[in-house]
Scaffold this motif. Structure first.
Motif, PDB file in Angstrom:
ATOM      1  N   ALA A 294       0.832  -1.274   0.031  1.00 14.18           N
ATOM      2  CA  ALA A 294       0.224   0.031  -0.126  1.00 14.18           C
ATOM      3  C   ALA A 294       0.928   1.216  -0.156  1.00 14.18           C
ATOM      4  O   ALA A 294       1.857   1.099   0.759  1.00 14.18           O
ATOM      5  CB  ALA A 294      -0.975  -0.054   1.297  1.00 14.18           C
ATOM      6  N   ILE A 295       0.552   2.158  -0.742  1.00 17.46           N
ATOM      7  CA  ILE A 295       1.118   3.480  -0.933  1.00 17.46           C
ATOM      8  C   ILE A 295       0.425   4.792  -0.610  1.00 17.46           C
ATOM      9  O   ILE A 295      -0.648   4.739  -1.220  1.00 17.46           O
ATOM     10  CB  ILE A 295       1.861   3.591  -2.359  1.00 17.46           C
ATOM     11  CG1 ILE A 295       2.734   2.430  -2.800  1.00 17.46           C
ATOM     12  CG2 ILE A 295       2.547   4.876  -2.497  1.00 17.46           C
ATOM     13  CD1 ILE A 295       2.955   2.262  -4.382  1.00 17.46           C
ATOM     14  N   LYS A 296       0.827   5.284   0.273  1.00 15.47           N
ATOM     15  CA  LYS A 296       0.027   6.419   0.964  1.00 15.47           C
ATOM     16  C   LYS A 296      -0.028   7.647  -0.252  1.00 15.47           C
ATOM     17  O   LYS A 296       0.804   7.816  -1.009  1.00 15.47           O
ATOM     18  CB  LYS A 296       0.474   7.109   2.309  1.00 15.47           C
ATOM     19  CG  LYS A 296       0.529   6.133   3.677  1.00 15.47           C
ATOM     20  CD  LYS A 296       1.205   6.836   4.659  1.00 15.47           C
ATOM     21  CE  LYS A 296       1.114   5.879   5.816  1.00 15.47           C
ATOM     22  NZ  LYS A 296       1.804   6.556   7.063  1.00 15.47           N
ATOM     23  N   GLY A 297      -1.316   8.139  -0.098  1.00 11.65           N
ATOM     24  CA  GLY A 297      -1.369   9.238  -1.391  1.00 11.65           C
ATOM     25  C   GLY A 297      -2.084   8.685  -2.645  1.00 11.65           C
ATOM     26  O   GLY A 297      -2.273   9.254  -3.491  1.00 11.65           O
ATOM     27  N   THR A 298      -2.160   7.356  -2.633  1.00  8.95           N
ATOM     28  CA  THR A 298      -2.825   6.716  -3.745  1.00  8.95           C
ATOM     29  C   THR A 298      -4.151   6.086  -3.533  1.00  8.95           C
ATOM     30  O   THR A 298      -4.228   5.858  -2.236  1.00  8.95           O
ATOM     31  CB  THR A 298      -1.633   5.712  -4.425  1.00  8.95           C
ATOM     32  OG1 THR A 298      -1.668   4.547  -3.645  1.00  8.95           O
ATOM     33  CG2 THR A 298      -0.352   6.356  -4.813  1.00  8.95           C
ATOM     34  N   THR A 299      -5.028   5.881  -4.319  1.00  7.02           N
ATOM     35  CA  THR A 299      -5.992   5.027  -3.970  1.00  7.02           C
ATOM     36  C   THR A 299      -6.047   3.930  -5.277  1.00  7.02           C
ATOM     37  O   THR A 299      -5.325   3.850  -5.809  1.00  7.02           O
ATOM     38  CB  THR A 299      -7.566   5.840  -4.787  1.00  7.02           C
ATOM     39  OG1 THR A 299      -7.016   6.294  -6.237  1.00  7.02           O
ATOM     40  CG2 THR A 299      -7.721   7.081  -3.785  1.00  7.02           C
ATOM     41  N   TYR A 300      -6.696   2.615  -4.329  1.00  9.06           N
ATOM     42  CA  TYR A 300      -6.431   1.423  -5.105  1.00  9.06           C
ATOM     43  C   TYR A 300      -7.702   1.008  -6.008  1.00  9.06           C
ATOM     44  O   TYR A 300      -8.751   0.992  -5.511  1.00  9.06           O
ATOM     45  CB  TYR A 300      -6.192   0.243  -4.165  1.00  9.06           C
ATOM     46  CG  TYR A 300      -6.346  -1.189  -4.599  1.00  9.06           C
ATOM     47  CD1 TYR A 300      -5.401  -1.553  -5.803  1.00  9.06           C
ATOM     48  CD2 TYR A 300      -7.047  -2.044  -4.291  1.00  9.06           C
ATOM     49  CE1 TYR A 300      -5.278  -2.738  -6.180  1.00  9.06           C
ATOM     50  CE2 TYR A 300      -7.394  -3.144  -5.150  1.00  9.06           C
ATOM     51  CZ  TYR A 300      -6.217  -3.301  -6.017  1.00  9.06           C
ATOM     52  OH  TYR A 300      -6.326  -4.866  -6.574  1.00  9.06           O
ATOM     53  N   HIS A 301      -7.463   0.790  -7.144  1.00 10.17           N
ATOM     54  CA  HIS A 301      -8.539   0.244  -8.092  1.00 10.17           C
ATOM     55  C   HIS A 301      -7.791  -0.655  -9.062  1.00 10.17           C
ATOM     56  O   HIS A 301      -6.690  -0.560  -9.354  1.00 10.17           O
ATOM     57  CB  HIS A 301      -9.051   1.265  -8.959  1.00 10.17           C
ATOM     58  CG  HIS A 301      -9.963   2.322  -8.091  1.00 10.17           C
ATOM     59  ND1 HIS A 301     -11.237   2.035  -7.670  1.00 10.17           N
ATOM     60  CD2 HIS A 301      -9.605   3.640  -7.635  1.00 10.17           C
ATOM     61  CE1 HIS A 301     -11.594   3.166  -6.865  1.00 10.17           C
ATOM     62  NE2 HIS A 301     -10.628   4.302  -7.011  1.00 10.17           N
ATOM     63  N   THR A 302      -8.777  -1.653  -9.743  1.00  8.46           N
ATOM     64  CA  THR A 302      -8.032  -2.542 -10.571  1.00  8.46           C
ATOM     65  C   THR A 302      -7.932  -1.850 -11.764  1.00  8.46           C
ATOM     66  O   THR A 302      -8.846  -0.897 -11.947  1.00  8.46           O
ATOM     67  CB  THR A 302      -8.600  -3.928 -10.578  1.00  8.46           C
ATOM     68  OG1 THR A 302      -9.976  -3.715 -11.198  1.00  8.46           O
ATOM     69  CG2 THR A 302      -8.797  -4.590  -9.286  1.00  8.46           C
ATOM     70  N   LEU A 303      -7.141  -2.481 -12.566  1.00  6.15           N
ATOM     71  CA  LEU A 303      -7.046  -1.755 -13.902  1.00  6.15           C
ATOM     72  C   LEU A 303      -8.440  -1.925 -14.774  1.00  6.15           C
ATOM     73  O   LEU A 303      -8.815  -1.385 -15.694  1.00  6.15           O
ATOM     74  CB  LEU A 303      -5.756  -2.137 -14.699  1.00  6.15           C
ATOM     75  CG  LEU A 303      -5.405  -1.718 -16.019  1.00  6.15           C
ATOM     76  CD1 LEU A 303      -5.258   0.003 -15.773  1.00  6.15           C
ATOM     77  CD2 LEU A 303      -4.212  -2.054 -16.781  1.00  6.15           C
ATOM     78  N   THR A 308     -13.409  -0.221 -17.447  1.00  7.27           N
ATOM     79  CA  THR A 308     -14.995  -0.131 -17.512  1.00  7.27           C
ATOM     80  C   THR A 308     -15.734   0.979 -16.881  1.00  7.27           C
ATOM     81  O   THR A 308     -16.889   1.283 -17.352  1.00  7.27           O
ATOM     82  CB  THR A 308     -15.382  -1.334 -16.699  1.00  7.27           C
ATOM     83  OG1 THR A 308     -15.017  -1.415 -15.339  1.00  7.27           O
ATOM     84  CG2 THR A 308     -15.090  -2.687 -17.440  1.00  7.27           C
ATOM     85  N   SER A 309     -14.920   1.773 -16.066  1.00  8.62           N
ATOM     86  CA  SER A 309     -15.617   2.658 -15.463  1.00  8.62           C
ATOM     87  C   SER A 309     -15.707   4.310 -16.156  1.00  8.62           C
ATOM     88  O   SER A 309     -16.092   5.094 -16.022  1.00  8.62           O
ATOM     89  CB  SER A 309     -14.990   3.143 -14.120  1.00  8.62           C
ATOM     90  OG  SER A 309     -13.645   3.527 -14.087  1.00  8.62           O
ATOM     91  N   GLY A 310     -15.054   4.093 -17.332  1.00  7.43           N
ATOM     92  CA  GLY A 310     -14.822   5.099 -18.091  1.00  7.43           C
ATOM     93  C   GLY A 310     -13.643   6.121 -17.799  1.00  7.43           C
ATOM     94  O   GLY A 310     -13.232   7.226 -18.767  1.00  7.43           O
TER      95      GLY A 310
END
Length: 459
Positions: A294-303, A308-310
């Protein structure tokens, strides 16, 4: 370093004691790492910068020529962590549809090549000779010439001499004291650059942020082991780095809150990246690294989610975005400042020899136990060494090449300056300053052909 504490403090303030001890150990560990890095690369940084200067003059500075050009465009920063293997099909789709600019760092380019993917650019800054022998070996061997190269100006010179592609762009690094001194834009704009960092991913993150990319998407940025792997597949030398034991490793939380093994080196890289991210405003940095630290300052989402979310949907990549003429630096300024540097280069050997002779005089007086006369030599040594410290070539070239030995000398000065024992004081100063001056004189000889080449390049 010996750490001695009072057991009563440890018992009375256990939390504060533990926090202090942890921070103290971290500071010492970071200092050792920085010192080891300086020892390994202090000469390479400067030699590379001198040898690469012609390439800098003949290529575009991406931070100058593409300032604001990519504002709010998505960029994918692809590192070589093992989780990259999960994303190769996604990256292939993104590349084919131009949905984001893909920048590879380090060995990741070899994984993408094995998967039939050409990144939009390969970024490099590593000053070591192994950079060419490992990361770029395949590109050189196969003559791959259609990947633009963004290079830090202090990168290992072998990479630039052997890179088969014609499309090169540069960024000035903080370790390059040559370009930062000699180069100025024709206008009054400040010449921007990137700070040196423990990994090319952090340097490239700075670059993408300065270019205005948003969001910046991290792929393969594990900073931890996954299934005992250090590297993704498709990297010829990857198996040499497989995890065989967990001794010396630590556990950290991954992007989903699970524990993963990482090394102290990886953990320092993560902490350093977090420090840079902390100062990056108005940008969305997304970490898509499955199982990565986990890297602080980033948000986690899969590619997959981003596709698919645009977030990654339209074709945004400009063809031949790298096709830019070389940056026009102020030639009058360059020649004027090089003349000053060259003049001081010619004068420095004489000044170093004066310091050397004074140290030799002190050594002989010490052998003769003439301590009263030694005491009278210190002002003379200060005078001759102050001339060295004011010399431009010393400041821009010789001191950076010998920063470890000079800094060790400067570190001893406060304690030894008022040492009443003149023999002891003489021993310390002769050993520390004498070593630094000797190494400087050796470097002056080695730099002769490089300075001749630099002179021809500028004139």
């Amino acid at each position: 370093i010996l750490f001695v504490d009072l057991p009563s403090y440890r018992n009375a303030f256990p939390e504060q004691h533990s926090a202090f001890l942890h921070q103290f150990q971290e500071i010492v560990s970071n200092r050792r790492t920085n010192l080891a890095t300086d020892v390994a690369f202090e000469k390479r940084w400067i030699v590379n910068s001198l040898l690469n200067f012609k390439a800098v003059l003949n290529t575009p500075n991406i931070l100058v020529e593409r300032a604001g050009h990519f504002k709010n465009q998505p960029a994918i920063l692809v590192a070589a962590g093992p989780s990259l293997d999960y994303e190769l099909e996604n990256l292939k789709h993104i590349k084919e549809n131009g949905q984001a600019y893909i920048f590879t760092v380090g060995s990741a380019v070899n994984s993408l090549l094995s998967a039939g993917i050409r990144p939009d650019a390969q970024c490099t800054y590593d000053p070591g000779a192994d950079n060419q022998g490992m990361v770029f070996a395949r590109i050189t061997k196969e003559g791959i010439n259609d990947i633009p190269l963004i290079f830090g100006s202090s990168v290992g010179y072998e990479v630039l001499q052997n890179y088969p592609g014609q499309n090169k762009l540069h960024m000035i690094t903080s370790q390059d004291t040559i370009s930062s001194y000699l180069l100025k834009l024709d206008n009054e704009n400040q010449l921007d650059g990137v700070m040196d960092a423990p990994t090319i991913a952090i340097v490239t993150l700075q670059l993408l942020y300065k270019l205005g990319f948003n969001p910046i998407i991290l792929v393969g940025q594990n900073l931890a082991y996954a299934d005992n792997n250090y590297y993704a597949g498709g990297i010829e030398y990857g198996d040499k780095f497989r995890l065989t034991q967990t001794d010396g490793l630590i556990c950290v939380k991954d992007v989903e809150g699970k524990e993963v093994y990482t090394s102290l080196v990886f953990d320092r890289m993560r902490a350093n990246m977090e420090q840079f991210i902390q100062h990056m405003t108005d940008v969305n940095i997304i970490n898509t690294t499955r199982g990565g630290a986990a890297i602080k300052g980033t948000t986690y989402h899969t590619l997959d989610e981003l596709m698919t979310s645009g977030v990654l949907s339209s074709n945004v990549v400009e063809q031949e975005w790298y096709n830019i003429p070389p940056t026009v630096y102020d030639r009058d300024y360059l020649c004027r400042y090089f003349n000053r540097l060259e003049k001081d280069y010619q004068q420095l050997p004489v000044l170093l020899e004066q310091v050397n002779r004074t140290l030799e005089e002190i050594r002989i007086l010490k052998e003769d136990r003439n301590y009263e006369q030694i005491n009278r030599c210190w002002p003379k040594l200060d005078r001759v060494f102050n001339k060295v410290k004011k010399n431009l070539f010393y400041k821009q070239v010789i001191h950076p090449m010998n920063r470890v030995t000079y800094n060790l000398y400067f570190g001893k000065l406060p304690t030894v300056r008022f040492e009443p024992n003149q023999g002891l004081k003489a021993d310390v100063i002769i050993a520390s300053l004498g070593r630094a001056v000797y190494d400087s004189m050796v470097d002056m000889q080695a730099l002769k052909p490089l300075m001749n080449d630099l002179s021809q390049c500028i004139r």
